[in-house]
Design an enzyme around this catalytic site. Structure first.
Site, PDB file in Angstrom:
ATOM      1  N   ASN A 191     -18.603 -40.801   9.560  1.00  0.00           N
ATOM      2  CA  ASN A 191     -17.548 -39.707  10.272  1.00  0.00           C
ATOM      3  C   ASN A 191     -16.274 -39.540   9.376  1.00  0.00           C
ATOM      4  O   ASN A 191     -16.370 -40.115   8.336  1.00  0.00           O
ATOM      5  CB  ASN A 191     -17.427 -40.287  11.727  1.00  0.00           C
ATOM      6  CG  ASN A 191     -17.082 -39.406  12.831  1.00  0.00           C
ATOM      7  OD1 ASN A 191     -16.614 -38.302  12.427  1.00  0.00           O
ATOM      8  ND2 ASN A 191     -17.863 -39.539  14.011  1.00  0.00           N
ATOM      9  N   HIS A 249      -4.524 -57.225  -4.872  1.00  0.00           N
ATOM     10  CA  HIS A 249      -3.347 -57.469  -5.713  1.00  0.00           C
ATOM     11  C   HIS A 249      -2.724 -58.815  -5.585  1.00  0.00           C
ATOM     12  O   HIS A 249      -2.905 -59.687  -4.524  1.00  0.00           O
ATOM     13  CB  HIS A 249      -1.963 -56.521  -5.208  1.00  0.00           C
ATOM     14  CG  HIS A 249      -2.653 -54.945  -5.251  1.00  0.00           C
ATOM     15  ND1 HIS A 249      -2.496 -54.336  -6.661  1.00  0.00           N
ATOM     16  CD2 HIS A 249      -2.970 -54.067  -4.190  1.00  0.00           C
ATOM     17  CE1 HIS A 249      -3.131 -53.055  -6.030  1.00  0.00           C
ATOM     18  NE2 HIS A 249      -3.431 -53.091  -4.889  1.00  0.00           N
ATOM     19  N   ALA A 257     -15.359 -47.340  14.949  1.00  0.00           N
ATOM     20  CA  ALA A 257     -14.240 -46.762  14.248  1.00  0.00           C
ATOM     21  C   ALA A 257     -13.077 -47.709  13.834  1.00  0.00           C
ATOM     22  O   ALA A 257     -12.761 -48.777  14.508  1.00  0.00           O
ATOM     23  CB  ALA A 257     -13.631 -46.032  15.742  1.00  0.00           C
ATOM     24  N   ALA A 260     -15.472 -51.894  16.587  1.00  0.00           N
ATOM     25  CA  ALA A 260     -14.393 -50.906  16.202  1.00  0.00           C
ATOM     26  C   ALA A 260     -12.882 -51.916  16.198  1.00  0.00           C
ATOM     27  O   ALA A 260     -12.812 -52.793  16.971  1.00  0.00           O
ATOM     28  CB  ALA A 260     -14.031 -50.012  17.372  1.00  0.00           C
ATOM     29  N   LYS A 320     -14.474 -62.047   5.740  1.00  0.00           N
ATOM     30  CA  LYS A 320     -15.715 -62.995   5.303  1.00  0.00           C
ATOM     31  C   LYS A 320     -16.974 -62.438   5.276  1.00  0.00           C
ATOM     32  O   LYS A 320     -17.114 -61.613   6.375  1.00  0.00           O
ATOM     33  CB  LYS A 320     -15.583 -64.327   5.940  1.00  0.00           C
ATOM     34  CG  LYS A 320     -14.261 -65.155   5.848  1.00  0.00           C
ATOM     35  CD  LYS A 320     -14.037 -66.561   6.347  1.00  0.00           C
ATOM     36  CE  LYS A 320     -13.010 -67.339   6.125  1.00  0.00           C
ATOM     37  NZ  LYS A 320     -12.700 -68.278   6.758  1.00  0.00           N
ATOM     38  N   ARG A 375     -22.435 -62.667  18.489  1.00  0.00           N
ATOM     39  CA  ARG A 375     -23.860 -63.074  19.088  1.00  0.00           C
ATOM     40  C   ARG A 375     -24.833 -62.383  18.171  1.00  0.00           C
ATOM     41  O   ARG A 375     -24.330 -61.451  17.567  1.00  0.00           O
ATOM     42  CB  ARG A 375     -24.147 -62.559  20.686  1.00  0.00           C
ATOM     43  CG  ARG A 375     -23.879 -61.163  20.601  1.00  0.00           C
ATOM     44  CD  ARG A 375     -24.278 -60.558  22.109  1.00  0.00           C
ATOM     45  NE  ARG A 375     -24.194 -59.086  22.480  1.00  0.00           N
ATOM     46  CZ  ARG A 375     -25.076 -58.138  22.146  1.00  0.00           C
ATOM     47  NH1 ARG A 375     -26.517 -58.602  21.926  1.00  0.00           N
ATOM     48  NH2 ARG A 375     -24.926 -56.910  22.289  1.00  0.00           N
TER      49      ARG A 375
END
Length: 198
Positions: A78, A108, A135, A153, A159, A176
């Site tokens: 999107n 950095h 999103a 979202a 990790k 889950r």
């Protein structure tokens, strides 16, 4: 750039190569909604690999214009996908990105004396097949996300996330596994009807 070691991102030759890549990205983002064929052609020129039936909604933002990006087939993105592709980004078939997703391979140094000289490092990112990143998800350098997993979202993925799970949060964590419940319900108490899947 590709070994995870410190290098100077302002190297003149690198900047020259990067600018050529960004020119094509500019052309892609300037396409009209009716110019689907032109978009497909440009993506094939821009990306390291891009499979069949991929769709990226402009604007696309990418440090190297997709030059280090490998998409499988049927990948959907999107608006405002941001690919910090200073190193390679691998995305499997049927993966979907919601609006404003960021996938970053670059980092950095913490030490300011090195950082102010323009040094950075890049670690590749791997995203499996049939994943869905909601999103505003941010994926940081070096992360691997396993096949079929859903990232909620707004999550910050710091990790690795295994396959077949739902994960969200900041930092993102597994909440889950994808379960039998998901075979029956697509959203809260809304049931999947076989007739709707035809």
């Amino acid at each position: 750039m590709y070994l995870g070691e410190l290098y100077n991102a302002y190297d003149e030759e690198l900047v020259k190569q990067q600018t050529l890549c960004l020119e094509k990205q500019y052309d892609f983002n300037a396409t009209r909604p009716s110019e689907g064929e032109k978009r497909t052609k440009l993506l094939k020129e821009m990306f390291a690999d891009i499979g069949e039936n991929c769709y990226i909604e402009p604007p696309l933002h990418s440090n190297w214009g997709g030059h280090h990006v490998h998409f499988g087939n049927n990948v959907y993105a999107n608006f405002n996908l941001t690919l910090v592709d200073d190193n390679h980004i691998y995305v499997g078939d049927y993966t979907m990105f919601g609006p404003n997703v960021v996938i970053a391979t670059a980092g950095h140094p913490i030490l300011p004396e090195i950082r102010e000289k323009g040094y950075q490092y890049n670690i590749p990112v791997h995203i499996g097949k049939n994943c869905w990143l909601g999103a505003g998800v941010v994926v940081l350098p070096g992360v691997t996300i396993g096949d079929n997993s859903v990232i909620g979202a707004g999550s910050i993925v710091t990790k690795d996330i295994p396959a077949n799970v739902v994960a969200y949060g900041n930092p993102c964590r597994v909440v889950r596994e994808i379960s039998e419940h998901d075979r029956q319900y697509y959203f809260k108490d809304r049931k999947i009807k076989e007739k709707d899947l035809k």
